[in-house]
Design a protein around this motif. Structure first.
Motif, short mmCIF file in Angstrom:
data_model
loop_
_atom_site.label_atom_id
_atom_site.label_comp_id
_atom_site.label_asym_id
_atom_site.label_seq_id
_atom_site.Cartn_x
_atom_site.Cartn_y
_atom_site.Cartn_z
N LEU A 128 0.86 -1.18 0.00
CA LEU A 128 0.00 0.00 0.00
C LEU A 128 0.90 1.23 0.00
O LEU A 128 1.81 1.34 0.82
CB LEU A 128 -0.87 -0.02 1.26
CG LEU A 128 -1.90 1.09 1.42
CD1 LEU A 128 -2.97 1.01 0.33
CD2 LEU A 128 -2.57 1.01 2.79
N SER A 150 -4.87 5.83 -5.15
CA SER A 150 -5.53 5.24 -6.31
C SER A 150 -7.04 5.18 -6.07
O SER A 150 -7.49 5.13 -4.93
CB SER A 150 -4.98 3.84 -6.59
OG SER A 150 -3.64 3.96 -7.01
N PHE A 151 -7.76 5.15 -7.18
CA PHE A 151 -9.22 5.24 -7.10
C PHE A 151 -9.92 3.90 -7.34
O PHE A 151 -11.14 3.84 -7.36
CB PHE A 151 -9.73 6.26 -8.13
CG PHE A 151 -9.31 7.66 -7.79
CD1 PHE A 151 -10.12 8.48 -7.02
CD2 PHE A 151 -8.08 8.15 -8.19
CE1 PHE A 151 -9.74 9.76 -6.68
CE2 PHE A 151 -7.68 9.44 -7.86
CZ PHE A 151 -8.51 10.24 -7.10
N ILE A 156 -6.80 -1.54 -6.89
CA ILE A 156 -5.46 -2.04 -7.21
C ILE A 156 -4.62 -2.28 -5.94
O ILE A 156 -3.79 -3.19 -5.90
CB ILE A 156 -4.75 -1.07 -8.19
CG1 ILE A 156 -3.50 -1.71 -8.80
CG2 ILE A 156 -4.41 0.27 -7.55
CD1 ILE A 156 -2.92 -0.96 -9.98
N SER A 201 0.64 15.95 -10.46
CA SER A 201 0.00 17.17 -9.98
C SER A 201 -0.01 17.26 -8.46
O SER A 201 -0.11 18.33 -7.89
CB SER A 201 -1.43 17.26 -10.50
OG SER A 201 -2.21 16.21 -9.95
N LEU A 202 0.10 16.09 -7.82
CA LEU A 202 -0.09 16.03 -6.37
C LEU A 202 1.21 15.61 -5.69
O LEU A 202 1.74 14.54 -6.01
CB LEU A 202 -1.17 14.98 -6.09
CG LEU A 202 -1.63 14.85 -4.66
CD1 LEU A 202 -2.45 16.08 -4.27
CD2 LEU A 202 -2.49 13.61 -4.49
N ILE A 206 1.73 11.92 -3.02
CA ILE A 206 1.72 10.50 -3.35
C ILE A 206 3.09 9.85 -3.14
O ILE A 206 4.12 10.51 -3.21
CB ILE A 206 1.22 10.24 -4.79
CG1 ILE A 206 2.01 11.06 -5.80
CG2 ILE A 206 -0.25 10.52 -4.91
CD1 ILE A 206 1.48 10.92 -7.21
N SER A 207 3.09 8.54 -2.89
CA SER A 207 4.36 7.86 -2.61
C SER A 207 5.12 7.58 -3.91
O SER A 207 4.52 7.40 -4.97
CB SER A 207 4.11 6.55 -1.85
OG SER A 207 3.78 5.50 -2.73
N GLY A 230 4.31 4.03 -5.24
CA GLY A 230 2.94 3.97 -5.76
C GLY A 230 2.82 4.68 -7.09
O GLY A 230 2.16 4.20 -8.02
N GLY A 237 2.49 4.09 -13.35
CA GLY A 237 2.81 4.90 -14.54
C GLY A 237 2.38 6.35 -14.39
O GLY A 237 2.10 7.03 -15.39
N VAL A 295 7.42 -6.27 -3.21
CA VAL A 295 7.33 -4.99 -2.50
C VAL A 295 8.62 -4.21 -2.75
O VAL A 295 9.71 -4.67 -2.38
CB VAL A 295 7.12 -5.20 -0.98
CG1 VAL A 295 6.98 -3.84 -0.28
CG2 VAL A 295 5.89 -6.07 -0.71
N GLU A 335 -13.96 12.67 -4.46
CA GLU A 335 -13.91 12.71 -5.92
C GLU A 335 -13.52 11.33 -6.45
O GLU A 335 -13.05 10.46 -5.69
CB GLU A 335 -12.87 13.74 -6.37
CG GLU A 335 -11.44 13.40 -5.92
CD GLU A 335 -10.43 14.50 -6.23
OE1 GLU A 335 -10.66 15.65 -5.79
OE2 GLU A 335 -9.42 14.21 -6.90
N GLU A 342 -8.80 8.38 -16.24
CA GLU A 342 -7.90 8.99 -17.23
C GLU A 342 -7.54 7.98 -18.31
O GLU A 342 -7.34 6.79 -18.03
CB GLU A 342 -6.61 9.50 -16.57
CG GLU A 342 -5.71 10.23 -17.57
CD GLU A 342 -4.50 10.92 -16.93
OE1 GLU A 342 -4.13 10.55 -15.80
OE2 GLU A 342 -3.93 11.81 -17.58
N GLY A 378 -4.17 3.64 -11.93
CA GLY A 378 -4.58 4.06 -10.59
C GLY A 378 -5.97 4.68 -10.55
O GLY A 378 -6.38 5.16 -9.50
#
Ligand SMILES: Cc1cc2nc3c(=O)[nH]c(=O)nc-3n(C[C@H](O)[C@H](O)[C@H](O)COP(=O)(O)OP(=O)(O)OC[C@H]3O[C@@H](n4cnc5c(N)ncnc54)[C@H](O)[C@@H]3O)c2cc1C
Length: 424
Positions: free
Chosen positions: A47, A52-53, A56, A109-110, A113-114, A117, A122, A173, A293, A297, A381
């Motif tokens: 994790l 991700s949305f 996965i 953009s963010l 995030i790790s 991840g 991608g 991992v 949200e 994509e 993701g």
């Protein structure tokens, strides 16, 4: 079971649209502990930062987070490579690099995030010359099903590095990632509003290649590209396209691409600043939104972008009740087998929807119908309704990847329901 497994159940992903089914969340504090955990746990899934949305990163077994592993940021200036702990976020890595005069070529953009991840799915930013972060990977350390650590790099046989760059959690991992770096650079972001569709269609390539990183935001309605963010690298030639002459107007103050307070976006107004504080759209010190949200994509060949955007415009009324913002970006080709931008100059058409799963599923189905002629590849993701056959068509190396996964993980230790479906 290892004592690093907490009894606490893992909650949800960041957006809250996936409730994890994991029976436990493990937080090893050293690589040794992680190795013992992997070797003694029949099934587990890594994790990252939970951004991700889809499912996965979910499992009905054990999730393992690397958040409590010590941070590592070792710069090899002669090779121009940084070695980082895989669980570190973009903002941690970027701050460490910037403080020592170095940079990554691009960021998503963010900044929250790790690293592992982002690489595993991608994840990309924008720029006609900028591939995904996975392409910057020159080596990585991965804990295999046996608990042994293997180093994979360009010298590994059978194109292993390209199989491992975007590994969707299937190959083990990842504990450390080595990324190509370059000397720090400055970027200035300027924003224009309401570039008409005619100008988008007639000048798309020109606008998207006019600076180091360009993003268009749209609702697919009459306003055309309602924001055009031009991120100019100040050591390069100044942007040449006159967006005002094409019908846009300059933003008079900071703007948010969605509906949130512009205080949370990185500085605009053409003020130069370090790459790490300009390439992400959002400041690391702010939560970019409430998280309520769902994102989807699709990456398509860049040459089809204008026709694909025209095919999506009739869906504006379908999108209107749920679309917060759509973003259009460019991504240079990757060599990673499973990168959505693998082997082709790409344009990413991204949708941030309100968290209404049923309405989003219906919209996604319409998007996939409209984009079908353009060979779309869904982002790993984000949500998609694509069938397994569709994924195999979109990702020609998926069968080869599944064979590598079987080879390195014959008992399916890293297999969750998502992977079982996708790699079937
Ligand atoms: C607000 C927001 C903005 C976003 N912006 C962008 C963007 O600009 N561009 C873009 O392309 N995407 C973007 N995304 C999508 C995001 O980058 C991906 O979903 C990414 O995978 C999230 O990383 P994570 O650390 O949260 O991974 P998770 O969601 O936790 O996991 C994703 C995958 O990575 C695997 N993984 C995680 N850690 C490891 C590890 N140590 N070893 C092996 N596998 C691992 C998991 O098993 C899983 O398969 C955005 C998402 C959000 C919520």
């Amino acid at each position: 079971m290892s004592d690093v497994i907490a009894t606490e159940r893992t909650r949800t992903n960041w957006a809250g649209n996936v409730t994890y089914r994991a029976s436990a969340l493990a937080h090893p504090t050293s690589t040794d502990e992680l190795q013992r955990l992997v070797a003694s746990t029949p099934r587990l899934t890594a994790l990252g930062s939970r951004h991700s949305f889809n499912t996965i990163a979910d499992t009905d077994a054990v999730q393992v987070s690397l958040q409590d592993l010590p941070p590592v940021l070792d710069i090899d200036t002669s090779r121009r490579v940084v070695r980082v702990a895989a669980g570190m976020t973009h903002s941690q890595v970027a701050a460490g690099l910037e403080a020592r005069g170095w940079a990554l070529a691009n960021l998503a953009s963010l900044p929250h995030i790790s690293t592992a991840g982002a690489v595993a799915t991608g994840t990309h930013g924008s720029g006609v010359r900028n591939p995904s972060l996975a392409q910057a990977v020159v080596g990585l350390d991965v804990v295999r099903a046996s608990g042994a650590i293997e180093h994979v790099d360009a010298s590994s046989p059978d194109g292993a590095l390209d199989a491992h760059r975007v590994a969707i959690g299937a190959l083990g991992v990842v504990t450390a990632v080595e990324l190509a770096i370059e000397p720090t650079f400055q970027v200035a972001t300027t924003v224009h509003l309401d570039l008409p569709w005619d100008a988008v269609s007639a000048h798309f390539d020109e606008v998207m290649s006019d600076a180091y990183s360009v993003s268009m935001f749209t609702s697919f309605d009459h306003r055309g590209a309602r924001q055009v963010w031009v991120k100019h690298r100040v050591d390069e030639a100044a942007p040449a396209v006159n967006l005002v002459a094409l019908g846009a107007r300059p933003a008079t103050g900071p703007v948010h691409p969605g509906e949130n307070d512009p205080a949370g976006v990185t500085e605009q107004g053409g003020v130069p600043g370090p790459w790490a504080e300009r390439l992400p759209h959002f400041r690391s010190s702010f939560t970019p939104s409430t998280g309520a949200e769902i994102q989807a994509e699709y990456l398509i060949p860049a040459a089809s972008a204008v026709t694909a955007l025209e095919a999506l415009r009739p869906l504006a009324s379908v999108f209107a009740p749920i679309l917060i913002a759509a973003e259009i970006r460019t991504i240079a080709p990757d060599t990673a087998w499973l990168a959505p931008s693998s082997g082709r100059q790409s344009v990413g058409i991204h949708f941030t929807f309100r968290r209404d799963a049923a309405a989003v599923a219906a919209a996604v189905s319409r998007i996939e119908e409209a984009l079908a002629p353009f060979d779309p590849r869904p982002h790993w993701g984000k949500v998609s309704g694509m069938s397994v056959e569709g994924l195999h068509d979109a990702y020609p190396r998926l069968t080869d990847f599944a064979a590598v996964a079987r080879d390195v993980d014959p008992t399916g230790r890293f297999r969750n329901a998502y992977l079982a479906r996708v790699l079937s």
